[in-house]
Design a protein around this motif. Structure first.
Motif, PDB file in Angstrom:
ATOM      1  N   PHE A 212     -13.097   5.762  80.209  1.00 44.88           N
ATOM      2  CA  PHE A 212     -12.747   4.444  79.687  1.00 44.88           C
ATOM      3  C   PHE A 212     -11.497   3.902  80.390  1.00 44.88           C
ATOM      4  O   PHE A 212     -10.589   4.662  80.737  1.00 44.88           O
ATOM      5  N   LYS A 213     -11.468   2.611  80.523  1.00 47.59           N
ATOM      6  CA  LYS A 213     -10.283   1.955  81.049  1.00 47.59           C
ATOM      7  C   LYS A 213      -9.243   1.870  79.938  1.00 47.59           C
ATOM      8  O   LYS A 213      -9.569   1.537  78.789  1.00 47.59           O
ATOM      9  N   ILE A 214      -8.010   2.192  80.245  1.00 48.93           N
ATOM     10  CA  ILE A 214      -6.935   2.206  79.252  1.00 48.93           C
ATOM     11  C   ILE A 214      -6.436   0.770  79.043  1.00 48.93           C
ATOM     12  O   ILE A 214      -5.977   0.107  79.979  1.00 48.93           O
ATOM     13  N   LEU A 215      -6.539   0.290  77.804  1.00 43.25           N
ATOM     14  CA  LEU A 215      -6.161  -1.086  77.465  1.00 43.25           C
ATOM     15  C   LEU A 215      -4.702  -1.172  77.043  1.00 43.25           C
ATOM     16  O   LEU A 215      -3.988  -2.102  77.429  1.00 43.25           O
ATOM     17  N   ILE A 224      -8.818   2.300  73.923  1.00 37.23           N
ATOM     18  CA  ILE A 224      -9.990   2.138  74.779  1.00 37.23           C
ATOM     19  C   ILE A 224     -11.026   1.273  74.069  1.00 37.23           C
ATOM     20  O   ILE A 224     -10.944   1.071  72.858  1.00 37.23           O
ATOM     21  N   GLN A 225     -11.966   0.767  74.819  1.00 35.15           N
ATOM     22  CA  GLN A 225     -13.116   0.081  74.232  1.00 35.15           C
ATOM     23  C   GLN A 225     -14.275   1.070  74.301  1.00 35.15           C
ATOM     24  O   GLN A 225     -14.862   1.295  75.351  1.00 35.15           O
ATOM     25  N   TYR A 226     -14.584   1.686  73.133  1.00 36.48           N
ATOM     26  CA  TYR A 226     -15.527   2.800  73.136  1.00 36.48           C
ATOM     27  C   TYR A 226     -16.969   2.371  72.887  1.00 36.48           C
ATOM     28  O   TYR A 226     -17.895   3.165  73.063  1.00 36.48           O
ATOM     29  N   THR A 227     -17.182   1.138  72.438  1.00 36.71           N
ATOM     30  CA  THR A 227     -18.528   0.559  72.392  1.00 36.71           C
ATOM     31  C   THR A 227     -18.425  -0.854  72.960  1.00 36.71           C
ATOM     32  O   THR A 227     -17.332  -1.319  73.302  1.00 36.71           O
ATOM     33  N   THR A 228     -19.536  -1.551  73.024  1.00 35.16           N
ATOM     34  CA  THR A 228     -19.541  -2.900  73.594  1.00 35.16           C
ATOM     35  C   THR A 228     -18.593  -3.832  72.854  1.00 35.16           C
ATOM     36  O   THR A 228     -17.967  -4.716  73.443  1.00 35.16           O
TER      37      THR A 228
END
Length: 569
Positions: A212-215, A224-228
């Motif tokens: 995941f890209k670190i936000l 992170i964005q772990y689902t859509t």
């Protein structure tokens, strides 16, 4: 005369200016350096003084980092594992770390009321006081699930589970925002906030191989964005994953797809019960509420808090609200039990008209039939030493996420309680997280345990262990030394009396009383036995070994067997 005075005053001013300019130097702010050392030998001896003729304190493993306190000749004074001593610089390599004056500073805020702040990083340490919810503190150190903080009133250790971290970082410190976090464990919890506190909701899980890209970033946590459509926070400790500036080329699964159908997914691994990595060792891992059996005791029973503290909750699980706190020395009448497959809770009345639940899956407490308010006079002049097998750096055997050292300690404390209620004087050989000796040499540690019996002038020595073999092996066996020990006949009698008492209570295969030259049996100067209560490697035995109620029943039977032995003498 006036002209002369003016000249003298002028000369005085000139001299003063020259002297001040000589001593004054402008102050420069720049990066400083902190020097530490790494151990290059396989094991480095920590000694009491700067000489090989001084007493050994302990051994330090290879690659351990040490900070210099002072030096004398070729010796350096350091602190390791709570002990201060001297090591030879011949077996150290210098590690220089640049420390920027604009380094990250951390603060914490307590998220529960009446949080104990302790003198050390474990519940066994003395409470210095209690912190109100919302108390802020500056982080000084972190260790095994605990954090040392400084508040306006106290400086001490608190459990990480009950505080929220906040990092203040200067602009010249590198950020991980925009980088990628690659999961390396089977499954990792996604939380609503950047905290592992029980009050922070778990909103999902991510699996090994997800990236995941670190936000955002907060201390050791990343968003992170772990689902859509969903975002959350995960722990970014190195044991859970890796942070890199470049994305991995492949993933084992789609990170945007919820893992709702994967019933075998593990969550953040529960640390070893023998180590204080879990900041709330008094509370078990949550179990589904529909998998619980409620029972009431047939006799009046009491739960006694013998060390640390336990939360009193509104429900028999960690999802229940914290109503109060039970501290060492408190005791309550058991109203009912809530028993899960792997843990148990006890309902108590903690105040007039107020009831709550306390975890009974811990060595911080024990169940007894004896009213703690009464102190019956000693009925025996016999002294017993109970030895909880393994401990410290030696966890013993393991199975199902549990280890032998933690379980033997739980059984030992419960047996000790029952024996003391019968009037016996009882000593134990080690603490919850320690071995008997500070040495990593097993023979030294075993001799330390035997020496306790000699020092305390014990009448018998009983060592408690769990067995391990193939997954199908199960049962109970008790050992004594037929040779080496000066009392082979009495040791055999003790083994038989204890085995015959606790084996039926354990309810597993009867593997009998046997002889073996185990060190603690052979080298003890008193009648000595070793119990293998059950197989930690067997699912059926293990389910009994980890159940607090069964632990208490078996421990009571061990105590009864010891009592039966003395009655025969």
């Amino acid at each position: 005369m006036k002209t002369k005075l003016v000249k003298m005053f002028s000369i005085f001013l000139l001299c003063t200016t020259l002297i001040c300019s000589y001593f004054y130097q402008p102050i420069h702010t720049e990066a400083s350096s902190s020097i530490s050392y790494k151990v290059t030998a396989s094991q480095l001896t920590l000694r009491e003084g700067p000489s090989t003729s001084t007493k050994k304190i302990t051994l330090i493993p290879k690659s351990t980092k040490l900070t210099k306190i002072s030096s004398k000749g070729s010796w350096i004074k350091v602190k390791y594992s709570g002990k201060t001593g001297w090591v030879s610089s011949q077996y150290l390599s210098k590690v220089t770390t640049k420390v920027n004056t604009a380094a990250t500073s951390k603060t914490v805020t307590t998220n529960v009321s009446n949080l104990n702040i302790r003198s050390g990083a474990a519940v066994s340490y003395k409470s210095l006081g209690k912190l109100a919810k919302g108390t802020k503190g500056t982080v000084l150190d972190e260790k095994s699930g605990w954090v040392k903080i400084k508040t306006t009133k106290y400086t001490g250790w608190v459990s990480k589970s009950y505080v929220t971290f906040k990092s203040t970082t200067s602009s010249n410190t590198a950020s991980n925002v925009g980088k990628y976090y690659y999961i390396t464990i089977a499954s990792l919890n996604v939380r609503e906030k950047a905290s592992s506190s029980t009050s922070t909701a778990i909103i999902g899980t991510v699996k090994k191989g997800n990236e995941f890209k670190i936000l955002k970033e907060s201390g050791t946590w990343v968003q992170i964005q772990y689902t859509t459509t969903k975002k959350g926070w995960v722990s970014a400790k190195s044991v859970y994953g890796k942070i890199s500036s470049k994305k991995h080329t492949s993933q084992t699964s789609n990170p945007n797809k919820p893992d709702e159908e994967d019933e075998d997914t593990e969550v953040e691994p529960t640390p070893d019960p023998s180590e204080p990595e879990n900041p709330t060792p008094e509370e078990p891992t949550d179990t589904p509420e529909d998998n619980v059996v409620y029972t009431k005791p047939s006799k009046t029973e009491y739960i006694v808090i013998q060390s640390g503290y336990l939360n009193i909750r509104s429900k028999p699980n960690t999802k229940g609200n914290i109503l109060s706190e039970a501290s060492a020395g408190d005791y309550y009448t058991v109203l009912q039990y809530a028993t899960y497959p792997s843990n148990e809770w006890v309902e108590v009345m903690y105040a007039t008209g107020k009831t709550g639940w306390v975890s009974n899956n811990t060595s911080n407490s024990y169940i007894t039939l004896t009213n703690p308010a009464t102190n019956p006079p000693a009925e025996s002049n016999k002294t017993i030493v109970l030895d909880a097998g393994h401990g410290g750096s030696d966890p013993g055997s393991g199975g199902g996420g549990y280890n032998e050292a933690a379980l033997t300690y739980a059984f030992t404390l419960k047996t000790k309680s029952h024996l003391e209620s019968m009037g016996y004087t009882v000593y134990t050989t080690r603490g919850q997280y320690s071995a008997c000796s500070s040495s990593t040499n097993k023979t030294v540690d075993l001799q330390c345990r035997v020496n306790v019996a000699k020092t305390k002038k014990a009448d018998i020595f009983v060592s408690i262990h769990m067995n391990s073999a193939t997954s199908t092996a199960k049962g109970t066996e008790t050992y004594y030394a037929a040779s080496g020990n000066p009392y082979p006949t009495r040791s055999r009698q003790l083994a038989s009396a204890v085995h015959n008492a606790y084996q039926p209570t354990m309810g597993s295969t009867n593997r009998g009383v046997k002889t073996n030259v185990f060190y603690v049996n052979r080298m003890a100067t008193v009648p000595s036995i070793l119990l293998e209560v059950g197989f930690i490697s067997n699912v059926e035995d293990r389910s009994k070994l980890i159940n607090a109620t069964h632990q208490n029943n078996v421990s009571r039977s061990i105590a009864q067997g010891i009592h039966n032995y003395f009655q025969m003498q």
